[in-house]
Design a protein around this motif. Structure first.
Motif, PDB file in Angstrom:
ATOM      1  N   TYR A   1       0.867  -1.155  -0.193  1.00 17.61           N
ATOM      2  CA  TYR A   1      -0.021  -0.014  -0.029  1.00 17.61           C
ATOM      3  C   TYR A   1       0.981   1.304  -0.088  1.00 17.61           C
ATOM      4  O   TYR A   1       1.850   1.163   0.620  1.00 17.61           O
ATOM      5  CB  TYR A   1      -0.906   0.061   1.221  1.00 17.61           C
ATOM      6  N   PHE A   2       0.655   2.432  -0.874  1.00 12.43           N
ATOM      7  CA  PHE A   2       0.952   3.532  -0.882  1.00 12.43           C
ATOM      8  C   PHE A   2       0.383   4.688  -0.292  1.00 12.43           C
ATOM      9  O   PHE A   2      -0.893   5.076  -0.681  1.00 12.43           O
ATOM     10  CB  PHE A   2       1.422   3.746  -2.306  1.00 12.43           C
ATOM     11  N   PHE A   3       0.727   5.620   0.516  1.00 10.73           N
ATOM     12  CA  PHE A   3      -0.055   6.598   1.107  1.00 10.73           C
ATOM     13  C   PHE A   3       1.099   7.925   0.706  1.00 10.73           C
ATOM     14  O   PHE A   3       2.187   7.727   0.677  1.00 10.73           O
ATOM     15  CB  PHE A   3       0.368   6.542   2.742  1.00 10.73           C
ATOM     16  N   ARG A   4       0.175   8.793   0.739  1.00 12.90           N
ATOM     17  CA  ARG A   4       0.838  10.358   0.617  1.00 12.90           C
ATOM     18  C   ARG A   4       0.511  11.196   1.631  1.00 12.90           C
ATOM     19  O   ARG A   4      -0.549  11.136   2.081  1.00 12.90           O
ATOM     20  CB  ARG A   4       0.360  10.819  -0.810  1.00 12.90           C
ATOM     21  N   ASN A   5       1.364  12.254   2.136  1.00 14.93           N
ATOM     22  CA  ASN A   5       1.134  13.085   3.056  1.00 14.93           C
ATOM     23  C   ASN A   5       0.415  14.180   2.586  1.00 14.93           C
ATOM     24  O   ASN A   5       1.213  14.787   1.762  1.00 14.93           O
ATOM     25  CB  ASN A   5       2.319  13.492   4.043  1.00 14.93           C
ATOM     26  N   ALA A   6      -0.705  14.386   3.206  1.00  7.00           N
ATOM     27  CA  ALA A   6      -1.294  15.689   2.745  1.00  7.00           C
ATOM     28  C   ALA A   6      -1.473  16.668   3.896  1.00  7.00           C
ATOM     29  O   ALA A   6      -2.578  16.780   4.558  1.00  7.00           O
ATOM     30  CB  ALA A   6      -2.824  15.521   2.192  1.00  7.00           C
ATOM     31  N   PRO A   7      -0.649  17.295   4.418  1.00  7.67           N
ATOM     32  CA  PRO A   7      -0.592  18.065   5.709  1.00  7.67           C
ATOM     33  C   PRO A   7      -1.648  19.436   5.726  1.00  7.67           C
ATOM     34  O   PRO A   7      -1.994  19.938   6.700  1.00  7.67           O
ATOM     35  CB  PRO A   7       0.843  18.674   5.864  1.00  7.67           C
ATOM     36  N   GLU A   8      -1.830  19.864   4.223  1.00 13.55           N
ATOM     37  CA  GLU A   8      -2.960  20.789   4.296  1.00 13.55           C
ATOM     38  C   GLU A   8      -4.207  20.616   4.549  1.00 13.55           C
ATOM     39  O   GLU A   8      -5.118  21.347   5.213  1.00 13.55           O
ATOM     40  CB  GLU A   8      -2.850  21.525   2.818  1.00 13.55           C
TER      41      GLU A   8
ATOM     42  N   GLU B   1      -5.942  18.921  15.948  1.00 11.84           N
ATOM     43  CA  GLU B   1      -5.134  18.032  16.834  1.00 11.84           C
ATOM     44  C   GLU B   1      -3.822  17.479  15.752  1.00 11.84           C
ATOM     45  O   GLU B   1      -2.909  17.009  16.339  1.00 11.84           O
ATOM     46  CB  GLU B   1      -5.843  16.817  16.982  1.00 11.84           C
ATOM     47  N   TYR B   2      -4.155  17.423  14.435  1.00 12.82           N
ATOM     48  CA  TYR B   2      -2.889  16.730  13.607  1.00 12.82           C
ATOM     49  C   TYR B   2      -2.218  17.770  12.788  1.00 12.82           C
ATOM     50  O   TYR B   2      -2.792  19.032  12.512  1.00 12.82           O
ATOM     51  CB  TYR B   2      -3.615  15.823  12.440  1.00 12.82           C
ATOM     52  N   ASP B   3      -0.942  17.450  12.227  1.00 10.00           N
ATOM     53  CA  ASP B   3      -0.309  18.443  11.668  1.00 10.00           C
ATOM     54  C   ASP B   3       0.207  17.589  10.591  1.00 10.00           C
ATOM     55  O   ASP B   3       1.080  18.162   9.541  1.00 10.00           O
ATOM     56  CB  ASP B   3       1.048  19.009  12.271  1.00 10.00           C
ATOM     57  N   ALA B   4      -0.248  16.493  10.204  1.00 12.38           N
ATOM     58  CA  ALA B   4       0.239  15.558   8.922  1.00 12.38           C
ATOM     59  C   ALA B   4      -1.100  14.488   8.656  1.00 12.38           C
ATOM     60  O   ALA B   4      -1.866  14.160   9.749  1.00 12.38           O
ATOM     61  CB  ALA B   4       1.376  14.628   9.070  1.00 12.38           C
TER      62      ALA B   4
ATOM     63  N   PHE C   1      -6.998  17.289  -4.640  1.00 13.65           N
ATOM     64  CA  PHE C   1      -6.732  17.330  -6.236  1.00 13.65           C
ATOM     65  C   PHE C   1      -5.914  18.458  -6.532  1.00 13.65           C
ATOM     66  O   PHE C   1      -5.645  19.519  -5.691  1.00 13.65           O
ATOM     67  CB  PHE C   1      -8.173  17.492  -6.836  1.00 13.65           C
ATOM     68  N   ASP C   2      -5.640  18.542  -7.646  1.00 10.49           N
ATOM     69  CA  ASP C   2      -4.718  19.667  -8.206  1.00 10.49           C
ATOM     70  C   ASP C   2      -5.388  20.717  -9.011  1.00 10.49           C
ATOM     71  O   ASP C   2      -5.947  20.452  -9.893  1.00 10.49           O
ATOM     72  CB  ASP C   2      -3.437  19.030  -8.952  1.00 10.49           C
ATOM     73  N   PRO C   3      -5.680  21.907  -8.185  1.00 11.95           N
ATOM     74  CA  PRO C   3      -6.452  22.908  -9.239  1.00 11.95           C
ATOM     75  C   PRO C   3      -5.839  23.472 -10.181  1.00 11.95           C
ATOM     76  O   PRO C   3      -6.639  24.134 -11.133  1.00 11.95           O
ATOM     77  CB  PRO C   3      -6.563  23.942  -7.967  1.00 11.95           C
ATOM     78  N   GLU C   4      -4.860  23.210 -10.507  1.00 14.06           N
ATOM     79  CA  GLU C   4      -4.065  23.687 -11.845  1.00 14.06           C
ATOM     80  C   GLU C   4      -4.758  22.932 -13.042  1.00 14.06           C
ATOM     81  O   GLU C   4      -4.670  23.546 -14.019  1.00 14.06           O
ATOM     82  CB  GLU C   4      -2.765  23.535 -11.762  1.00 14.06           C
ATOM     83  N   PHE C   5      -5.236  21.776 -12.848  1.00 12.38           N
ATOM     84  CA  PHE C   5      -6.004  21.214 -14.229  1.00 12.38           C
ATOM     85  C   PHE C   5      -7.467  21.419 -14.154  1.00 12.38           C
ATOM     86  O   PHE C   5      -8.055  20.903 -15.048  1.00 12.38           O
ATOM     87  CB  PHE C   5      -5.847  19.598 -13.887  1.00 12.38           C
ATOM     88  N   ILE C   6      -7.949  22.427 -13.446  1.00 12.90           N
ATOM     89  CA  ILE C   6      -9.209  22.917 -13.487  1.00 12.90           C
ATOM     90  C   ILE C   6      -9.291  23.875 -14.789  1.00 12.90           C
ATOM     91  O   ILE C   6      -8.533  24.664 -14.697  1.00 12.90           O
ATOM     92  CB  ILE C   6      -9.837  23.410 -12.311  1.00 12.90           C
ATOM     93  N   ASP C   7     -10.137  23.706 -15.675  1.00 21.01           N
ATOM     94  CA  ASP C   7     -10.464  24.608 -16.650  1.00 21.01           C
ATOM     95  C   ASP C   7     -10.737  26.027 -16.358  1.00 21.01           C
ATOM     96  O   ASP C   7     -11.750  25.927 -15.557  1.00 21.01           O
ATOM     97  CB  ASP C   7     -11.326  24.143 -17.997  1.00 21.01           C
ATOM     98  N   SER C   8     -10.317  27.263 -16.669  1.00 21.67           N
ATOM     99  CA  SER C   8     -10.948  28.277 -16.426  1.00 21.67           C
ATOM    100  C   SER C   8     -12.072  28.829 -17.245  1.00 21.67           C
ATOM    101  O   SER C   8     -12.106  28.253 -18.280  1.00 21.67           O
ATOM    102  CB  SER C   8      -9.645  29.508 -16.491  1.00 21.67           C
TER     103      SER C   8
END
Length: 346
Positions: free
Chosen positions: A74-81, A91-94, A339-346
């Motif tokens: 299994y692969f996980f990515r940290n999304a601290p935001e 309570e969390y920072d990661a 998600f990456d907002p850069e891929f949203i069409d303007s």
């Protein structure tokens, strides 16, 4: 059958040590099938548990995590935001989110390690180191020179992996044997550590060794059947015992001047019986010890009293000391999106 609840005790300074260092510990146990995150909050120990079938090796970096289980990685990515928005609030920072998995089949994954952006895996059943490819269960990358063929026969019980300068550098095995489960009869005395890629045996004579690591320019490993943390001189094979621990040593991580060492009880006597550690202690423990590597002193501990008898791997997370891991509970994963907002069409 209901599993017994996790119960533990710890030395009074264990939470303070984690908090002072600003770290948390990620611990795997294949026997209980748990990933444990252990941290301190206001000098109080806090634990987080997630369920995975036959948890084994962990490869942890501040931005990513890989977990080895019975049939898949299994692969996980940290999304601290998004961490501050995960209940119960700030309570969390990661926040480690599951992103993908790779089905390997039951190759008996042991340790994992990142080398640059590539995950290397100890493939114990096929006696090799491997990586992953979308089109195959695994890609064999290296095997000990005494292994004549890649068969699903666990010929030497390859188990531990140390990466140095983003390349696999050392591995541990129970024996230099080339027959199915050939290591079984000599496991208590014929363990070795090898250099990669040459396959040169650096040192022999260990009892079921695990967890090779290079830290502060020294080669460390756990002589598990003797319950010791040791330094090995690669040039000569000389060994120095740094600490004796009250259990089967397996799982090793470093931070600052401390080594965090996992110890386990010997639950399964058919494979793990007859080891030297049984003669040293009347009762073996399961838990984590903090060792001062400058003095060899055991300075702090976490001991499991129920729910867990064997640990496999330990990893240290720095930079984030309040991590959350989102498992596969429907009420959690179904309502968290990145998600990456850069891929949203303007």
């Amino acid at each position: 059958m209901t599993s017994p609840p996790f119960r533990y005790v710890h030395s009074s300074n264990f939470p303070e040590l984690l908090e002072t260092l600003g770290i948390s510990l990620f611990i795997s146990t294949y026997q209980a099938g748990k990933l444990m995150v252990v941290r301190s909050q206001q000098k109080r120990l806090v634990t987080l548990l997630r369920n995975f079938e036959q948890m084994m090796g962990l490869a942890l970096q501040p931005h990513r995590l890989a977990i080895g289980t019975r049939h898949q990685i299994y692969f996980f990515r940290n999304a601290p935001e998004i961490a501050p928005h995960v209940e119960p609030g700030t309570e969390y920072d990661a926040c480690f989110l599951p992103r993908s998995s790779h089905i390997t089949g039951n190759i008996r994954v042991h340790e994992l390690a990142w080398a640059n952006d590539e995950l290397w895996i100890v493939n114990t059943r096929f006696s090799c180191l491997c990586t992953l490819s979308p089109d195959s269960s695994f890609v064999p990358r290296w095997k000990p020179p005494f292994i004549s063929t890649l068969n699903a026969e666990d010929r030497c019980h390859l188990n531990g992996l140390a990466v140095v300068n983003d390349r696999p550098k050392y591995v541990t095995a129970f024996s230099e044997t080339d027959t199915p489960r050939g290591w079984y009869d000599t496991k208590a005395t014929h363990g070795c550590i090898m250099e990669v890629p040459s396959g040169t045996v650096v040192a022999r004579g260990f009892s079921m060794p695990h967890s090779p690591r290079v830290y502060n320019d020294r080669l460390w490993l756990l002589d598990s059947g003797n319950g010791t943390l040791e330094i090995v001189q690669p040039e000569t094979g000389d060994r120095t015992v740094v600490a004796q621990l009250p259990g089967f040593t397996r799982g090793l991580a470093f931070y600052g001047r401390y080594a965090f060492v996992g110890v386990s009880q010997i639950r399964e006597k058919r494979i793990f019986g007859g080891l030297p550690i049984e003669e040293k202690f009347d009762r073996l423990q399961c838990g984590v010890w903090a060792i001062d590597i400058q003095t060899g002193d055991r300075v702090s501990f976490l001991q499991f009293q129920s729910g867990c008898t064997e640990l496999f791997d330990i990893q240290v997370l720095s930079q984030f000391d309040r991590p959350q891991i989102i498992g596969f509970q429907k009420d959690k994963i179904n309502n968290i999106f990145v998600f990456d907002p850069e891929f949203i069409d303007s």
